[in-house]
Write an enzyme that holds these catalytic residues in place. Structure first.
Site, PDB file in Angstrom:
ATOM      1  N   PRO A  70       0.788  -1.237   0.000  1.00  0.00           N
ATOM      2  CA  PRO A  70       0.000   0.000   0.000  1.00  0.00           C
ATOM      3  C   PRO A  70       0.820   1.288   0.000  1.00  0.00           C
ATOM      4  CG  PRO A  70      -0.074  -1.080   2.146  1.00  0.00           C
ATOM      5  CD  PRO A  70       0.555  -2.054   1.184  1.00  0.00           C
ATOM      6  N   ASN A  71       0.297   2.234  -0.736  1.00  0.00           N
ATOM      7  CA  ASN A  71       0.821   3.608  -0.811  1.00  0.00           C
ATOM      8  C   ASN A  71       2.091   3.744  -1.648  1.00  0.00           C
ATOM      9  OD1 ASN A  71      -1.213   4.842   0.880  1.00  0.00           O
ATOM     10  ND2 ASN A  71      -0.282   3.704   2.550  1.00  0.00           N
ATOM     11  N   ARG A  92       4.254  11.150  -2.206  1.00  0.00           N
ATOM     12  CA  ARG A  92       4.204  10.725  -0.817  1.00  0.00           C
ATOM     13  C   ARG A  92       5.510  11.061  -0.078  1.00  0.00           C
ATOM     14  NH1 ARG A  92       4.843   4.416   0.936  1.00  0.00           N
ATOM     15  NH2 ARG A  92       4.250   4.808   3.085  1.00  0.00           N
ATOM     16  N   TYR A 150      10.834   9.266   0.787  1.00  0.00           N
ATOM     17  CA  TYR A 150      10.729   8.252  -0.262  1.00  0.00           C
ATOM     18  C   TYR A 150      11.234   8.711  -1.633  1.00  0.00           C
ATOM     19  CZ  TYR A 150       7.909   5.743   3.162  1.00  0.00           C
ATOM     20  OH  TYR A 150       7.487   5.090   4.295  1.00  0.00           O
ATOM     21  N   ALA A 161       3.365  -0.864   4.620  1.00  0.00           N
ATOM     22  CA  ALA A 161       2.879  -0.855   6.010  1.00  0.00           C
ATOM     23  C   ALA A 161       2.468  -2.244   6.491  1.00  0.00           C
ATOM     24  CB  ALA A 161       1.721   0.117   6.140  1.00  0.00           C
ATOM     25  N   HIS A 193       4.567  -4.618   8.910  1.00  0.00           N
ATOM     26  CA  HIS A 193       4.568  -4.541  10.371  1.00  0.00           C
ATOM     27  C   HIS A 193       3.308  -5.102  11.018  1.00  0.00           C
ATOM     28  CE1 HIS A 193       7.699  -1.895   9.008  1.00  0.00           C
ATOM     29  NE2 HIS A 193       6.816  -1.035   8.501  1.00  0.00           N
ATOM     30  N   ASP A 227       2.122 -15.787   6.199  1.00  0.00           N
ATOM     31  CA  ASP A 227       1.638 -17.162   5.978  1.00  0.00           C
ATOM     32  C   ASP A 227       1.590 -17.505   4.497  1.00  0.00           C
ATOM     33  OD1 ASP A 227       1.434 -17.585   8.665  1.00  0.00           O
ATOM     34  OD2 ASP A 227      -0.744 -17.405   8.774  1.00  0.00           O
ATOM     35  N   HIS A 235      12.845  -2.529   1.441  1.00  0.00           N
ATOM     36  CA  HIS A 235      12.214  -1.278   1.869  1.00  0.00           C
ATOM     37  C   HIS A 235      13.046  -0.121   1.338  1.00  0.00           C
ATOM     38  CE1 HIS A 235       9.529  -3.427   4.482  1.00  0.00           C
ATOM     39  NE2 HIS A 235      10.574  -4.161   4.844  1.00  0.00           N
ATOM     40  N   LEU A 236      12.368   0.900   0.865  1.00  0.00           N
ATOM     41  CA  LEU A 236      13.077   2.073   0.345  1.00  0.00           C
ATOM     42  C   LEU A 236      13.849   2.754   1.460  1.00  0.00           C
ATOM     43  CD1 LEU A 236      10.104   3.376  -1.808  1.00  0.00           C
ATOM     44  CD2 LEU A 236      12.277   2.524  -2.727  1.00  0.00           C
ATOM     45  N   ARG A 272      13.733   4.062  11.953  1.00  0.00           N
ATOM     46  CA  ARG A 272      12.551   4.931  12.003  1.00  0.00           C
ATOM     47  C   ARG A 272      11.790   4.665  13.310  1.00  0.00           C
ATOM     48  NH1 ARG A 272       9.522   4.749   6.394  1.00  0.00           N
ATOM     49  NH2 ARG A 272       8.367   6.407   7.468  1.00  0.00           N
ATOM     50  N   ARG A 307       8.072   0.180  13.306  1.00  0.00           N
ATOM     51  CA  ARG A 307       8.531  -0.294  11.986  1.00  0.00           C
ATOM     52  C   ARG A 307       9.636  -1.346  12.114  1.00  0.00           C
ATOM     53  NH1 ARG A 307       5.970   3.280   8.256  1.00  0.00           N
ATOM     54  NH2 ARG A 307       5.627   5.263   9.289  1.00  0.00           N
TER      55      ARG A 307
HETATM   56  C1  DQA Z   1       8.353   1.042   3.464  1.00  0.00           C
HETATM   57  C2  DQA Z   1       8.522   1.237   4.980  1.00  0.00           C
HETATM   58  C3  DQA Z   1       7.214   0.991   5.705  1.00  0.00           C
HETATM   59  O1  DQA Z   1       7.387   1.159   7.106  1.00  0.00           O
HETATM   60  C4  DQA Z   1       6.159   1.956   5.243  1.00  0.00           C
HETATM   61  O2  DQA Z   1       4.926   1.696   5.864  1.00  0.00           O
HETATM   62  C5  DQA Z   1       6.018   1.976   3.760  1.00  0.00           C
HETATM   63  C6  DQA Z   1       7.215   1.886   2.928  1.00  0.00           C
HETATM   64  C7  DQA Z   1       9.622   1.425   2.681  1.00  0.00           C
HETATM   65  O3  DQA Z   1       9.694   1.042   1.519  1.00  0.00           O
HETATM   66  O4  DQA Z   1      10.506   2.090   3.234  1.00  0.00           O
HETATM   67  O5  DQA Z   1       4.922   2.168   3.237  1.00  0.00           O
HETATM   68  O6  DQA Z   1       8.099  -0.328   3.226  1.00  0.00           O
END
Ligand code: DQA
Length: 153
Positions: free
Chosen positions: A9-10, A17, A22, A83, A86, A93, A106-107, A113, A117
């Site tokens: 997501p996102n 964002r 990011y 997200a 976490h 699973d 993860h970026l 952080r 996380r």
């Molecule tokens: C993320 C880190 C996560 O904690 C966060 O919720 C994201 C992006 C990253 O790529 O750094 O949405 O996975």
């Protein structure tokens, strides 16, 4: 070999964002980066690589795509569950259920952080984690898988 990139997501909001965290490149740029990385790795390891990329904001869709990976004979999964990293036992699973070699990306560096996380459920089913390398982490993860999977082929 077939490599599947899965984004949670996102991540489709990249560029807009929290750009200080990011970056300013958008999701299309990330997709392009993953495809080019696969082309480069294909040459470097003299192996044909089929590259698939999937993004969803929904936990169920991510679980379903991981399950599908078993049936479409995916050889390796690069996953940034965002997200859901976490919170999602369901994604953990699903990764365990398909037993496909997986690498977590993860970026940002999730260990430096907020406290919440630092827990990664998906990571428990992954062989490796690349965290805090921006787009480059996806290439590192794909290279780990290509190297591992091309051994003995
Ligand atoms: C993320 C880190 C996560 O904690 C966060 O919720 C994201 C992006 C990253 O790529 O750094 O949405 O996975």
């Amino acid at each position: 070999m077939k490599i599947l990139f899965i984004n949670g997501p996102n991540l489709n909001m990249l560029g807009l964002r929290e750009p200080d965290l990011y970056g300013r490149r958008d999701y299309a740029a990330l997709e392009e980066f993953c495809r080019l990385s696969c082309e480069d790795l294909s040459k470097k390891y003299s192996v044909e690589i089929e590259c698939e990329i999937f993004q969803s904001n929904s936990e169920g869709a991510l679980v379903s795509r991981i399950q599908e990976a078993y049936f479409d004979h995916t050889d390796g999964i690069v996953i940034n569950p965002a997200a859901y990293t976490h919170t999602s036992v369901a994604i953990l699973d699903a990764l365990k259920a398909v037993s496909i070699p997986a690498v977590e990306v993860h970026l940002t560096d999730i260990d430096s952080r907020e406290e919440f996380r630092r827990t990664s459920y998906a990571g428990l089913a992954c062989e490796k984690r690349f965290s805090g390398f921006g787009f480059e982490g996806y290439r590192m993860a794909a290279e780990y898988l290509v190297e591992r999977l091309s051994k003995g082929k």
